[in-house]
Design an enzyme around this catalytic site. Structure first.
Site, PDB file in Angstrom:
ATOM      1  N   CYS A  60       0.810  -1.223   0.000  1.00 23.45           N
ATOM      2  CA  CYS A  60       0.000   0.000   0.000  1.00 23.45           C
ATOM      3  C   CYS A  60       0.840   1.267   0.000  1.00 23.45           C
ATOM      4  CB  CYS A  60      -0.935  -0.002   1.202  1.00 23.45           C
ATOM      5  SG  CYS A  60      -2.055  -1.414   1.205  1.00 23.45           S
ATOM      6  N   HIS A  95      -1.938   7.981   6.588  1.00 24.18           N
ATOM      7  CA  HIS A  95      -2.229   6.755   5.838  1.00 24.18           C
ATOM      8  C   HIS A  95      -3.612   6.238   6.223  1.00 24.18           C
ATOM      9  CE1 HIS A  95      -1.526   2.918   3.826  1.00 24.18           C
ATOM     10  NE2 HIS A  95      -2.056   2.343   4.888  1.00 24.18           N
ATOM     11  N   THR A 129      -8.703   0.912   9.533  1.00 27.09           N
ATOM     12  CA  THR A 129      -8.619  -0.367  10.237  1.00 27.09           C
ATOM     13  C   THR A 129      -8.410  -0.102  11.726  1.00 27.09           C
ATOM     14  OG1 THR A 129      -6.223  -0.595   9.955  1.00 27.09           O
ATOM     15  CG2 THR A 129      -7.623  -1.493   8.221  1.00 27.09           C
ATOM     16  N   PRO A 130      -8.983  -0.935  12.573  1.00 27.88           N
ATOM     17  CA  PRO A 130      -8.875  -0.688  14.015  1.00 27.88           C
ATOM     18  C   PRO A 130      -7.424  -0.617  14.502  1.00 27.88           C
ATOM     19  CG  PRO A 130     -10.648  -2.229  13.584  1.00 27.88           C
ATOM     20  CD  PRO A 130      -9.951  -2.010  12.273  1.00 27.88           C
ATOM     21  N   GLU A 141      -0.809   4.286  13.786  1.00 19.64           N
ATOM     22  CA  GLU A 141      -0.306   5.489  13.112  1.00 19.64           C
ATOM     23  C   GLU A 141      -0.435   6.721  14.002  1.00 19.64           C
ATOM     24  OE1 GLU A 141      -2.130   6.540   9.389  1.00 19.64           O
ATOM     25  OE2 GLU A 141      -0.650   8.118   9.011  1.00 19.64           O
ATOM     26  N   LYS A 152      -8.531   9.002   2.600  1.00 21.43           N
ATOM     27  CA  LYS A 152      -9.130   7.707   2.237  1.00 21.43           C
ATOM     28  C   LYS A 152     -10.605   7.660   2.640  1.00 21.43           C
ATOM     29  CE  LYS A 152      -4.961   4.785   2.331  1.00 21.43           C
ATOM     30  NZ  LYS A 152      -3.912   5.667   2.875  1.00 21.43           N
ATOM     31  N   HIS A 163      -9.315   3.295  -0.481  1.00 24.95           N
ATOM     32  CA  HIS A 163      -7.890   2.972  -0.429  1.00 24.95           C
ATOM     33  C   HIS A 163      -7.440   2.536  -1.825  1.00 24.95           C
ATOM     34  CE1 HIS A 163      -4.046   1.664   0.713  1.00 24.95           C
ATOM     35  NE2 HIS A 163      -4.311   1.036   1.854  1.00 24.95           N
ATOM     36  N   PHE A 205       2.084  -3.727   3.710  1.00 30.01           N
ATOM     37  CA  PHE A 205       2.421  -5.081   4.130  1.00 30.01           C
ATOM     38  C   PHE A 205       3.938  -5.268   4.078  1.00 30.01           C
ATOM     39  CE2 PHE A 205      -1.820  -6.850   2.367  1.00 30.01           C
ATOM     40  CZ  PHE A 205      -2.420  -6.786   3.606  1.00 30.01           C
TER      41      PHE A 205
END
Lengths: 415, 292
Positions: A167, A306, A310-311, A317, A338, A343, A402
């Site tokens: 990503c 970013h 997501t939890p 971040e 986003k 995304h 990732f």
């Protein structure tokens, strides 16, 4: 001890002189900037496709891919229409960036590099070929990769490289292209990245439990930093930028959109998939980008996070921003675009660099949509729902991927 | 207005070489390699770390381990190293298998491992995670020009990092990987030639490159950018990625007597040569640009 690279030599300022953007929020810099600052969502219901996990699917999709402007490529409209959607996206972004920079006529005579962040080019190509009845995945063709095909279409003679950091892929493309321009290896470099939606990619991220499942109201599904966030929304599209030295841009009368002033990179080295809860390395990437740009945290006017929604990732971040910025984190506006664009995966970092340029040019910070109830674990100076008008001279943009890849770019007004 | 020469034979970047290793594995050997113990004096892999990894990742990680084991003493800490990995058409087995499963079982059967473990970044990410390397990690190329793109990416990032005010990475692992010929797969995504006499071979070359040339083995990898008109693409059939890998590996194995050159698909040449005073030039003014 000897280093055979130009250590100790101050990098010349590297500036952005061209922008090509094909996104779920529209195409071209002005359209995208308008949408971002108006707080429009590009997320909508889509055809469920062959491998849908739920009856109602949603994503942020590109409505129209514009053909290359006249004079940028030898590929005519008919040939462009015959390209795959992935090729069209990349070629369109590259061609529009070159045209926007005013380099179309000179491109064949200059050494112009091309770096595209394409994290899963072959996976997407094989899948889309297979779904249309092809067998390339079983016995692949010996074709060149997209970056070389696009370089050929645009008659670019410089180095052409694909990079991938999931990503964060297109952010690494900006970093690599900047290094080539700074070292004088190229006269200019087109950098960026794109991604296209594909049925198995959507299903794979769903099965990873990375996607939001709020199918009842797609525009509300992408909710970075919100207590009710439950994953990200897939998007497609991307962007390309033209990088040049400030000096050469000015010599030729090029329009300077901003300066790519700093780059910071690091790796968590923790897990192949799960975001690292220890913010040390992500914060190190941010700190290195600020040091590279000779910018103090309190000088930042905006951070494009970013934050995908997501939890685990958003909280990690927020901690990294706090660690890197210290007390300045209480005063630096942070948002995640986003929430509007979804995304864009490989294209996300390049798109978000465009968002930073929008903030610089419009003197306004884009909002985070759907941030109704900020998560206390993500305590920052958020910009919920609507854009915040304010002086913006220096911005930063985070990208994580990732494999533990961390990247931060500092983009500012050119001096 | 015609293109004119850029900077003739200017070495724009060069790096030293710490160690290297070539690993070759037949298709049927890759399964057992996933769980094989690591060489003596090298770090163990986390349990089942390579269970879902792409075949090229398995061989590439092994090459890094072998190169670590071969590194002359004193072996440096690699914690600050970056990783650039350039596989060729990685992820095809997993994609084919996932598509076959999805056709039967629908979206629920799509493997969640394909994207994180088999995309272009995966080999670099695996090396970084497995060995605790905190420099940048990224994949490069993925196609026929993996050697040129991988080397170009690694050398330019290493040179750029060396110029960073916060201090750059001391070195990078460069991992080049590919099949000598692409294995054919059946409709289920299974290789058709496994365990047969003509099994395809996966080759991976891992090279530890260092910003400090004098800390290396007396050789250097260098990029030459001689000018738009000066270098022509190589004539004749294009070598495969593994031909390129083998040629570089043999030159590296020859030590100080080794030499290797590689023409990029753009006007540039990559060289393995004895370390020498690099002619550093901040040669940024392109005559072509000035003429334009």
């Amino acid at each position: 001890m000897r280093l055979a690279s130009p250590t100790g030599v101050a990098r010349p300022p590297i500036v952005i002189t061209g922008i090509g953007a094909v996104t779920p929020l529209g195409n071209g810099f002005d359209t995208v900037a308008d949408a971002l600052l108006a707080g429009r969502s590009g997320v909508r219901s889509i055809d469920p496709g062959p491998f849908a996990r739920e009856s109602r699917q949603f994503a942020a999709v590109v409505e129209r891919i514009p053909p290359p402007p006249a004079g940028t490529t030898a590929v005519d409209a008919g040939a462009f229409a015959g390209l795959s959607r992935y090729e069209q996206l990349c070629a369109s972004c590259v061609a529009h960036a070159i045209a926007d920079a005013g380099l179309a006529a000179d491109a064949p005579r200059l050494r112009i590099g091309l770096v595209l962040g394409l994290g899963a080019e072959h996976l997407k190509t094989w899948e889309l070929d297979s779904l249309s009845g092809g067998t390339e995945v079983l016995q692949p063709a010996d074709d060149d990769t997209l970056v070389h095909r696009v370089a050929g279409m645009m008659r670019l003679h410089g180095p052409a490289v694909t990079v991938a950091a999931a990503c964060a892929s297109s952010g690494y493309a900006l970093a690599l292209g900047r290094s080539w321009v700074a070292a004088g290896w190229v006269d200019a470099c087109v950098v960026g990245g794109c991604d296209v939606l594909s049925p198995t990619a959507v299903a794979a991220f769903y099965n990873l439990r990375a996607l939001s499942r709020r199918s009842d109201d797609p525009a509300k599904a992408s909710r970075p930093f919100d207590s009710g966030r439950d994953g990200f929304v897939m998007g497609e599209g991307g962007g390309c930028l033209v990088l040049e030295r400030l000096e050469t841009a000015r010599q030729r009368g090029g329009r300077v959109r901003g300066e790519l002033a700093g780059v910071g990179m690091s790796s968590d080295a923790a897990h192949m998939v799960t975001p690292c809860s220890d913010p040390t390395q992500a914060a190190r990437a941010i700190a290195r980008a600020l040091a590279d740009a000779a910018v103090a945290p309190e000088q930042l006017d905006y951070v494009n996070a970013h934050a995908a929604g997501t939890p685990v990732g958003d909280a990690a971040e927020a901690a990294a921003i706090r660690l890197a910025l210290g007390t300045a984190a209480d005063r630096v506006p942070v948002s995640s675009t986003k929430s509007m664009s979804g995304h864009l995966i490989s294209g996300a970092a390049a798109f978000e660099a465009v968002a930073c340029l929008a903030a610089l040019h419009r003197q306004s910070v884009p909002p985070t949509l759907n941030l109704d109830d900020p998560d206390p674990a993500c305590h920052l100076d958020h910009v919920p729902h609507t854009a915040r008008a304010r002086p913006v001279r220096i911005t930063a943009s985070n990208s994580f991927g990732f494999g533990g890849a961390n990247l931060c770019l500092v983009i500012r007004h050119a001096a | 207005m015609s293109p004119r020469s850029h900077s003739v034979e200017a070495v724009h970047a060069a790096c030293g070489i710490g160690s290297h290793a070539l690993v070759e594995a037949r298709l049927s050997e890759i399964g057992p390699l996933r769980d094989r113990a690591t060489p003596a004096d090298t770090p163990p892999l986390p349990p089942r770390f390579l269970r879902h990894a792409d075949e090229q990742t398995v061989v590439g990680v092994r090459a890094v381990l072998e190169a670590m084991a071969a590194h002359p003493a004193p072996r440096p800490s690699f914690a600050g190293y970056g990783v650039v990995a350039a596989p060729c058409r990685a992820g095809r087995f997993a994609t084919a298998q996932s598509l076959a499963q999805a056709r039967v079982g629908g979206g629920v059967a799509v493997s969640p491992h394909v994207v994180p473990q088999c995309s272009l970044h995966a080999l670099a990410g695996a090396v970084s995670v497995a060995f605790g390397m905190h420099g940048p990690n990224l994949g490069s190329s993925g196609g026929n020009h993996a050697v040129a793109e991988g080397l170009f990416t690694a050398l330019s990032l290493l040179a750029d990092e060396a110029a960073a005010p916060a201090g750059g990475v001391p070195g990078m692992w460069l991992v080049l990987c590919g099949w000598d010929r692409e294995p054919a797969l059946d409709e289920q995504g299974r290789p058709t030639a496994a365990a047969s006499a003509d099994e395809p071979i996966c080759r991976a070359l891992a090279v530890a490159i260092t910003a400090d040339i004098e800390a290396g083995n007396g050789m250097q990898l260098a990029i030459h950018l001689p000018g738009l008109a000066a270098v022509r693409p190589a004539a004749g059939p294009r070598p495969t990625v593994t031909d390129d890998i083998l040629a570089l590996a043999r030159a590296l194995a020859a030590g100080r007597g080794g030499f290797w050159s590689h023409r990029c698909p753009w006007p540039a040449e990559l060289l393995l040569e004895p370390a020498r005073a690099a002619r550093l030039r901040d040669d940024t003014a392109s005559p072509a640009r000035e003429a334009a």
